[in-house]
Design a protein around this motif. Structure first.
Motif, PDB file in Angstrom:
ATOM      1  N   PHE A 184       0.814  -1.212   0.000  1.00  0.00           N
ATOM      2  CA  PHE A 184       0.000   0.000   0.000  1.00  0.00           C
ATOM      3  C   PHE A 184       0.849   1.265   0.000  1.00  0.00           C
ATOM      4  O   PHE A 184       0.325   2.359  -0.199  1.00  0.00           O
ATOM      5  N   THR A 185       2.149   1.125   0.220  1.00  0.00           N
ATOM      6  CA  THR A 185       3.035   2.284   0.185  1.00  0.00           C
ATOM      7  C   THR A 185       3.044   2.920  -1.194  1.00  0.00           C
ATOM      8  O   THR A 185       2.997   4.137  -1.346  1.00  0.00           O
ATOM      9  N   THR A 186       3.120   2.087  -2.216  1.00  0.00           N
ATOM     10  CA  THR A 186       3.201   2.574  -3.600  1.00  0.00           C
ATOM     11  C   THR A 186       1.928   2.287  -4.387  1.00  0.00           C
ATOM     12  O   THR A 186       1.915   2.454  -5.605  1.00  0.00           O
ATOM     13  N   TYR A 187       0.866   1.845  -3.704  1.00  0.00           N
ATOM     14  CA  TYR A 187      -0.352   1.436  -4.398  1.00  0.00           C
ATOM     15  C   TYR A 187      -0.884   2.538  -5.314  1.00  0.00           C
ATOM     16  O   TYR A 187      -1.126   2.323  -6.508  1.00  0.00           O
ATOM     17  N   GLY A 188      -1.081   3.723  -4.762  1.00  0.00           N
ATOM     18  CA  GLY A 188      -1.692   4.799  -5.538  1.00  0.00           C
ATOM     19  C   GLY A 188      -0.789   5.342  -6.622  1.00  0.00           C
ATOM     20  O   GLY A 188      -1.226   5.544  -7.766  1.00  0.00           O
ATOM     21  N   ILE A 189       0.499   5.571  -6.284  1.00  0.00           N
ATOM     22  CA  ILE A 189       1.381   6.213  -7.262  1.00  0.00           C
ATOM     23  C   ILE A 189       1.689   5.292  -8.442  1.00  0.00           C
ATOM     24  O   ILE A 189       1.768   5.741  -9.592  1.00  0.00           O
ATOM     25  N   VAL A 190       1.839   3.982  -8.188  1.00  0.00           N
ATOM     26  CA  VAL A 190       2.120   3.063  -9.297  1.00  0.00           C
ATOM     27  C   VAL A 190       0.855   2.805 -10.105  1.00  0.00           C
ATOM     28  O   VAL A 190       0.917   2.631 -11.328  1.00  0.00           O
ATOM     29  N   ASN A 191      -0.293   2.807  -9.459  1.00  0.00           N
ATOM     30  CA  ASN A 191      -1.547   2.715 -10.206  1.00  0.00           C
ATOM     31  C   ASN A 191      -1.681   3.890 -11.164  1.00  0.00           C
ATOM     32  O   ASN A 191      -2.109   3.738 -12.309  1.00  0.00           O
ATOM     33  N   GLU A 192      -1.284   5.070 -10.693  1.00  0.00           N
ATOM     34  CA  GLU A 192      -1.347   6.257 -11.553  1.00  0.00           C
ATOM     35  C   GLU A 192      -0.344   6.149 -12.693  1.00  0.00           C
ATOM     36  O   GLU A 192      -0.660   6.439 -13.850  1.00  0.00           O
ATOM     37  N   ILE A 193       0.885   5.731 -12.382  1.00  0.00           N
ATOM     38  CA  ILE A 193       1.916   5.619 -13.414  1.00  0.00           C
ATOM     39  C   ILE A 193       1.514   4.632 -14.499  1.00  0.00           C
ATOM     40  O   ILE A 193       1.706   4.882 -15.697  1.00  0.00           O
ATOM     41  N   THR A 194       0.938   3.487 -14.092  1.00  0.00           N
ATOM     42  CA  THR A 194       0.625   2.418 -15.040  1.00  0.00           C
ATOM     43  C   THR A 194      -0.783   2.519 -15.621  1.00  0.00           C
ATOM     44  O   THR A 194      -1.163   1.692 -16.452  1.00  0.00           O
ATOM     45  N   GLY A 195      -1.551   3.486 -15.185  1.00  0.00           N
ATOM     46  CA  GLY A 195      -2.920   3.604 -15.683  1.00  0.00           C
ATOM     47  C   GLY A 195      -3.819   2.474 -15.209  1.00  0.00           C
ATOM     48  O   GLY A 195      -4.762   2.098 -15.907  1.00  0.00           O
ATOM     49  N   GLY A 196      -3.530   1.920 -14.040  1.00  0.00           N
ATOM     50  CA  GLY A 196      -4.359   0.851 -13.486  1.00  0.00           C
ATOM     51  C   GLY A 196      -3.791  -0.543 -13.654  1.00  0.00           C
ATOM     52  O   GLY A 196      -4.428  -1.514 -13.242  1.00  0.00           O
ATOM     53  N   SER A 197      -2.605  -0.665 -14.223  1.00  0.00           N
ATOM     54  CA  SER A 197      -2.005  -1.984 -14.458  1.00  0.00           C
ATOM     55  C   SER A 197      -1.005  -2.347 -13.356  1.00  0.00           C
ATOM     56  O   SER A 197       0.102  -2.837 -13.631  1.00  0.00           O
ATOM     57  N   LEU A 198      -1.387  -2.122 -12.115  1.00  0.00           N
ATOM     58  CA  LEU A 198      -0.498  -2.411 -10.989  1.00  0.00           C
ATOM     59  C   LEU A 198      -0.137  -3.893 -10.926  1.00  0.00           C
ATOM     60  O   LEU A 198       1.010  -4.251 -10.639  1.00  0.00           O
ATOM     61  N   PHE A 244      -4.857  -8.456   9.136  1.00  0.00           N
ATOM     62  CA  PHE A 244      -5.458  -7.408   8.319  1.00  0.00           C
ATOM     63  C   PHE A 244      -5.704  -7.881   6.890  1.00  0.00           C
ATOM     64  O   PHE A 244      -6.778  -7.659   6.322  1.00  0.00           O
ATOM     65  N   PHE A 245      -4.707  -8.526   6.299  1.00  0.00           N
ATOM     66  CA  PHE A 245      -4.866  -8.935   4.903  1.00  0.00           C
ATOM     67  C   PHE A 245      -5.916 -10.033   4.747  1.00  0.00           C
ATOM     68  O   PHE A 245      -6.591 -10.102   3.720  1.00  0.00           O
ATOM     69  N   GLY A 246      -6.061 -10.898   5.753  1.00  0.00           N
ATOM     70  CA  GLY A 246      -7.142 -11.873   5.699  1.00  0.00           C
ATOM     71  C   GLY A 246      -8.497 -11.187   5.625  1.00  0.00           C
ATOM     72  O   GLY A 246      -9.375 -11.564   4.829  1.00  0.00           O
ATOM     73  N   PHE A 299       2.040  -9.970  -3.446  1.00  0.00           N
ATOM     74  CA  PHE A 299       1.850  -8.618  -3.960  1.00  0.00           C
ATOM     75  C   PHE A 299       0.924  -8.603  -5.176  1.00  0.00           C
ATOM     76  O   PHE A 299       0.055  -7.727  -5.305  1.00  0.00           O
ATOM     77  N   VAL A 300       1.113  -9.560  -6.079  1.00  0.00           N
ATOM     78  CA  VAL A 300       0.248  -9.637  -7.263  1.00  0.00           C
ATOM     79  C   VAL A 300      -1.197  -9.897  -6.848  1.00  0.00           C
ATOM     80  O   VAL A 300      -2.140  -9.305  -7.389  1.00  0.00           O
ATOM     81  N   SER A 301      -1.385 -10.779  -5.864  1.00  0.00           N
ATOM     82  CA  SER A 301      -2.734 -11.107  -5.402  1.00  0.00           C
ATOM     83  C   SER A 301      -3.431  -9.892  -4.805  1.00  0.00           C
ATOM     84  O   SER A 301      -4.603  -9.624  -5.100  1.00  0.00           O
ATOM     85  N   VAL A 302      -2.719  -9.150  -3.968  1.00  0.00           N
ATOM     86  CA  VAL A 302      -3.321  -7.957  -3.358  1.00  0.00           C
ATOM     87  C   VAL A 302      -3.692  -6.944  -4.431  1.00  0.00           C
ATOM     88  O   VAL A 302      -4.783  -6.357  -4.402  1.00  0.00           O
ATOM     89  N   PHE A 336      -6.882  -8.229  -6.325  1.00  0.00           N
ATOM     90  CA  PHE A 336      -8.094  -8.063  -5.528  1.00  0.00           C
ATOM     91  C   PHE A 336      -8.483  -6.589  -5.442  1.00  0.00           C
ATOM     92  O   PHE A 336      -9.672  -6.242  -5.531  1.00  0.00           O
ATOM     93  N   ALA A 337      -7.502  -5.727  -5.259  1.00  0.00           N
ATOM     94  CA  ALA A 337      -7.787  -4.299  -5.141  1.00  0.00           C
ATOM     95  C   ALA A 337      -8.390  -3.749  -6.427  1.00  0.00           C
ATOM     96  O   ALA A 337      -9.344  -2.958  -6.399  1.00  0.00           O
ATOM     97  N   HIS A 338      -7.847  -4.181  -7.571  1.00  0.00           N
ATOM     98  CA  HIS A 338      -8.380  -3.697  -8.853  1.00  0.00           C
ATOM     99  C   HIS A 338      -9.789  -4.227  -9.102  1.00  0.00           C
ATOM    100  O   HIS A 338     -10.655  -3.490  -9.592  1.00  0.00           O
ATOM    101  N   MET A 339     -10.018  -5.475  -8.771  1.00  0.00           N
ATOM    102  CA  MET A 339     -11.344  -6.056  -8.985  1.00  0.00           C
ATOM    103  C   MET A 339     -12.410  -5.356  -8.130  1.00  0.00           C
ATOM    104  O   MET A 339     -13.575  -5.264  -8.524  1.00  0.00           O
ATOM    105  N   ALA A 340     -11.991  -4.859  -6.961  1.00  0.00           N
ATOM    106  CA  ALA A 340     -12.943  -4.186  -6.072  1.00  0.00           C
ATOM    107  C   ALA A 340     -13.025  -2.686  -6.325  1.00  0.00           C
ATOM    108  O   ALA A 340     -14.065  -2.070  -6.073  1.00  0.00           O
ATOM    109  N   GLY A 341     -11.937  -2.108  -6.810  1.00  0.00           N
ATOM    110  CA  GLY A 341     -11.926  -0.663  -7.045  1.00  0.00           C
ATOM    111  C   GLY A 341     -11.032  -0.305  -8.208  1.00  0.00           C
ATOM    112  O   GLY A 341      -9.867   0.045  -8.016  1.00  0.00           O
ATOM    113  N   PRO A 342     -11.528  -0.391  -9.443  1.00  0.00           N
ATOM    114  CA  PRO A 342     -10.686  -0.163 -10.626  1.00  0.00           C
ATOM    115  C   PRO A 342     -10.354   1.299 -10.900  1.00  0.00           C
ATOM    116  O   PRO A 342      -9.539   1.587 -11.774  1.00  0.00           O
TER     117      PRO A 342
END
Length: 451
Positions: A42-56, A171-173, A249-252, A255-261
């Motif tokens: 989650f440290t880089t979740y938002g910034i890398v999502n922005e850089i990749t256009g959602g392809s985290l 938490f992750f569970g 990391f790939v799994s998280v 799941f995050a994209h499927m719930a909030g693209p």
């Protein structure tokens, strides 16, 4: 960042002053995974999502691929250097003392900036949750607390690290359950990997930032002196840590994209994780996240600031840095107060720093080290080897060569500012090396990266 147990207090010397070899493969893997800090996703979740256009998710896959080849190189070097390893030791053996020094110097940028990154993120997340209080107040409070504890000599114990990891596992569970319940029906299972607007160049740029998430396998290599059968157990643990951490990391990310693209941009990207968690789990999930994240970040800051201050102390003691400032300890607390305060002063940048830039600079140091380890394998097993076979070329030539090319590609995908700052730090290192060796007329000094 790499820390040995001799720096965090987990090692137990025997009567002869050597470390007890008690760690098997499972223990080494747990150490590596805990060092990765699972919450770092989650440290880089938002910034890398922005850089990749959602392809985290794809960015994590690409990083995992590059790290797997590099992890193999670590495993190969672990068979040659069964003592406490890390990129510095492996490069020193593979490419010589000069290259080893520069590798260690470059990795130092990670050591120095990791505490600041923790303070920065604590401020951002708590500031988002409690908007009435400026984010810098939280960052400054955390910095003062950790610096004070380090000065008086309060060290984190192993049991505390276990509790922090277990808190993150819980938490992750809960996160996976909430995310699965909140899947967006309009999102297809492959969209997190190759959805609309997929761009390979953007994915590579995002993957370059994510390299800091995989520092755990480097940490495993520092535990060789406490591992049973280190020539066998350390290489296996390095590979397993990389695979398990990467899959997580790939799994998280999936799941995050499927719930909030949705992809947040600008300042919102820095705290996109909070928005995602609030949307899928409300106040409960957000509160659990903050408890796990802030606690983990404080623990990480405490350990990393303690580690880097002792490394700086060792360098000051040996004359590589000003001895009066770095190479002395407090008569009262018996801690390197000067070095601790220097790290704290640098960490004040957290009050104004940008997450993307800091993460990119840390990844610069990591990628530089990974690149050198890949080259060290080729030098050790092929250039200096007396016997070479086809299998030798395939195993010790192709694998590290691919690792080198992938890490070099990711290295060049970092932001220009991060590359310039990283190269500037390397130039300073070259200058220090030339000065202390009197243009290589004296032996290259050793760097004590396992103090």
């Amino acid at each position: 960042m790499t820390t040995s147990s001799r720096r965090d207090g987990s090692g137990t010397p025997d009567a002869n002053g050597t470390l007890r070899q008690s760690m098997g493969v499972p223990t080494l893997v747990f150490f590596g995974l805990s060092y990765m800090v699972p919450m770092t996703v989650f440290t880089t979740y938002g910034i890398v999502n922005e850089i990749t256009g959602g392809s985290l998710s794809t960015a994590y896959l690409l990083t995992l691929l590059a790290m797997l080849f590099t992890a193999c190189s670590y495993a190969f070097m672990g068979k040659v250097v069964p003592s406490a390893g890390s990129a510095y030791a492996y490069t020193r053996v593979g490419l010589g003392s000069g290259a080893g020094f520069l590798t260690g110097w470059t990795v130092m940028i990670d050591y120095i900036l990791l505490p600041m990154l923790n303070y920065l993120l604590i401020g951002l997340y708590l500031g988002e949750r409690f908007p009435a209080v400026p984010a810098w107040v939280f960052s400054l409070t955390a910095l003062a607390l950790v610096t004070g504890l380090n000065i008086v000599g309060v060290a984190a114990v192993k049991s505390a690290n276990v509790v922090l990891v277990l808190l993150q596992v819980v938490f992750f569970g809960i996160f996976f359950v909430y995310a699965a319940r909140a899947f967006d029906p309009s999102v297809q299972p492959l969209d997190p990997f190759v959805g609309p607007g997929f761009d390979v160049t953007a994915v590579a740029a995002g993957a370059a930032v994510l390299c800091l998430s995989f520092l755990g396998f480097d940490a495993v290599s520092t535990m060789a002196e406490e591992a049973r059968e280190p020539r066998r157990s350390v290489p296996r643990a390095v590979i397993l840590t990389t695979v398990i951490g990467g899959a997580f990391f790939v799994s998280v990310a999936w799941f995050a994209h499927m719930a909030g693209p949705e992809v947040m941009v600008g300042d919102a990207a820095d705290v996109a994780a909070i928005s995602l968690l609030a949307n899928i789990g409300g106040n409960l999930l957000t509160a659990l996240f903050l408890a796990a994240y802030v606690t983990g970040a404080l623990g990480s800051a405490l350990a990393s600031q303690a580690s880097v201050s002792r490394i700086l102390f060792a360098m000051g003691r040996d004359g590589l840095l000003p001895r009066k400032l770095f190479g002395t300890v407090s008569p009262r607390f018996r801690t390197p107060v000067g070095a601790i305060l220097v790290v704290a002063a640098i960490s004040l940048s957290a009050l104004v720093a940008d997450v993307d830039l800091v993460a990119s600079i840390v990844s610069f140091g990591a990628l530089s080290a990974f690149t050198m380890v890949n080259l060290s394998v080729i030098a050790t097993y092929l250039v200096r080897a007396e016997r070479r076979t086809i299998s030798t070329y395939l195993l010790y030539g192709v694998i590290p060569a691919v690792g080198f090319l992938l890490t070099a590609w990711l290295w060049t995908s970092l932001t220009p500012v991060a590359v310039v700052l990283g190269l500037t730090w390397m130039v300073i290192g070259v200058s220090r090396l030339l000065w202390h060796t009197r243009m290589f007329s004296r032996p290259v000094p050793r760097m004590h990266l396992s103090e």
